[in-house]
Design an enzyme around this catalytic site. Structure first.
Site, mmCIF file in Angstrom:
data_model
loop_
_atom_site.group_PDB
_atom_site.id
_atom_site.type_symbol
_atom_site.label_atom_id
_atom_site.label_comp_id
_atom_site.label_asym_id
_atom_site.label_seq_id
_atom_site.Cartn_x
_atom_site.Cartn_y
_atom_site.Cartn_z
ATOM 1 N N GLY A 225 -48.484 82.476 78.799
ATOM 2 C CA GLY A 225 -48.101 83.531 79.867
ATOM 3 C C GLY A 225 -47.667 84.810 79.180
ATOM 4 N N ASP A 226 -47.199 84.693 77.984
ATOM 5 C CA ASP A 226 -46.627 85.896 77.290
ATOM 6 C C ASP A 226 -46.784 85.817 75.812
ATOM 7 O OD1 ASP A 226 -44.739 88.164 77.161
ATOM 8 O OD2 ASP A 226 -43.082 86.964 77.139
ATOM 9 N N PHE A 227 -48.038 85.494 75.355
ATOM 10 C CA PHE A 227 -48.429 85.767 73.977
ATOM 11 C C PHE A 227 -48.439 87.062 73.317
ATOM 12 C CE2 PHE A 227 -51.400 83.902 70.393
ATOM 13 C CZ PHE A 227 -50.783 83.118 70.150
ATOM 14 N N ASN A 228 -47.480 87.540 73.112
ATOM 15 C CA ASN A 228 -47.108 89.058 73.027
ATOM 16 C C ASN A 228 -46.887 89.158 71.370
ATOM 17 O OD1 ASN A 228 -44.388 89.120 72.593
ATOM 18 N ND2 ASN A 228 -44.149 89.215 74.684
ATOM 19 N N ASN A 231 -43.475 87.569 70.300
ATOM 20 C CA ASN A 231 -43.679 86.196 70.375
ATOM 21 C C ASN A 231 -44.471 85.269 69.285
ATOM 22 O OD1 ASN A 231 -41.435 85.907 72.247
ATOM 23 N ND2 ASN A 231 -43.321 86.198 74.242
#
Length: 295
Positions: A225-228, A231
């Site tokens: 959900g937050d593979f940014n 991260n």
């Protein structure tokens, strides 16, 4: 920030005391690490090893079952060969501690906190992963390929994960899930005539008319959900390139779809790329994300 969602504000001396009391470690070095609404510290103890102390915000600390599933997911990925952190048990054998005042009662650790009154915070000690964020290195086609591959592999492995509280990942009103994009509509007025307002309204309309009706054909999975760009950690690969050395922050985990993880990954890599239009192909090629099921 309201008291309801208070971000921790621990001093380094409080962190040193916490690490000693909960985990029996004497910190020789403590440094603050970035975090959106939690508080993270790099810990280098004289006993050896390197760790990250993660102090959850007060609101997320109220849902220990969700944090337990996130912690389990990290460990599950690590056991399956992916570079995810794992949590260390405290001196009582627990992976998490819930704190407020400087006392210890029935294996629940209570940590003093003053800025927002009497608040409780879940505390975990996580393994430290070496590397630098992908945002700080050149985003080559090969690295984009590896990023897509890692995201797809992660979601595929998580499909095999078993846990008694998996249902907590059905976060129906979770605003960071792409399934809940219409929840953004009440915030459109904040654009107040900005040229982007028309674009945002168009995207929401297209989502509701073109995506929502077809969602039943998408393949479900558990999304990070937050593979940014902040991260994903990388290290030099010895061939003038980089390899992925760490996956951080599972706080936005939820039940979703492969296509959502793909969209999130591409979007964040586009932010860092000088030619954003060139991002999608390598990410998709590396990931080989499953295609939507045909009806």
């Amino acid at each position: 920030m309201s008291v309801k969602h208070a971000k921790p504000n621990f001093s380094k001396s409080q962190v040193a005391e916490t690490v000693k009391r909960l985990f029996g470690l004497t910190a020789s070095e403590i440094s603050s690490l970035p975090s959106y609404d939690d508080q993270n510290f790099f810990i280098d103890p004289i006993e050896g090893g390197k760790y990250v102390l993660k102090i959850m915000n007060s609101e997320d600390s109220k849902n220990p079952a969700l944090i337990e599933v996130q912690t389990h997911a990290m460990s599950f990925l690590h056991q399956n060969g992916l570079p995810a952190q794992s949590a260390l048990p405290n001196i009582s054998g627990q992976l998490m501690s819930l704190g407020r005042n400087r006392q210890k009662m029935h294996n629940v650790f209570l940590i003093d906190y003053c800025d927002y009154g009497s608040q409780k915070y879940l505390v975990r000690l996580l393994t430290y992963l070496p590397g630098t964020t992908i945002s700080k290195v050149p985003i080559t086609p090969q690295l984009l390929y590896e990023t897509g591959k890692m995201a797809a592999t992660m979601d595929t492995i998580l499909q095999e994960m078993v846990h008694p509280h998996l249902a907590v990942l059905e976060r129906e009103n979770f605003i960071w899930s792409l399934s809940n994009l219409p929840l953004l509509e009440p915030y459109i007025h904040l654009l107040d005539g900005n040229p982007l307002e028309k674009v945002v309204k168009s995207v929401l309309y297209q989502y509701k008319t073109s995506v929502t009706p077809k969602r039943c054909n998408f393949r479900k999975c558990i999304n990070h959900g937050d593979f940014n760009d902040l991260n994903v950690l990388v290290q030099p690969d010895g061939r003038d390139g980089h390899r992925i050395s760490g996956i951080l922050d599972f706080g936005d985990m939820h039940s979703g779809y492969y296509i959502h993880e793909l969209a999130i990954t591409i979007m964040y890599m586009m932010i860092e790329h000088p030619k954003p239009i060139e991002v999608g192909g390598p990410v998709l090629a590396g990931g080989k994300f499953p295609s939507p099921q045909r009806s």
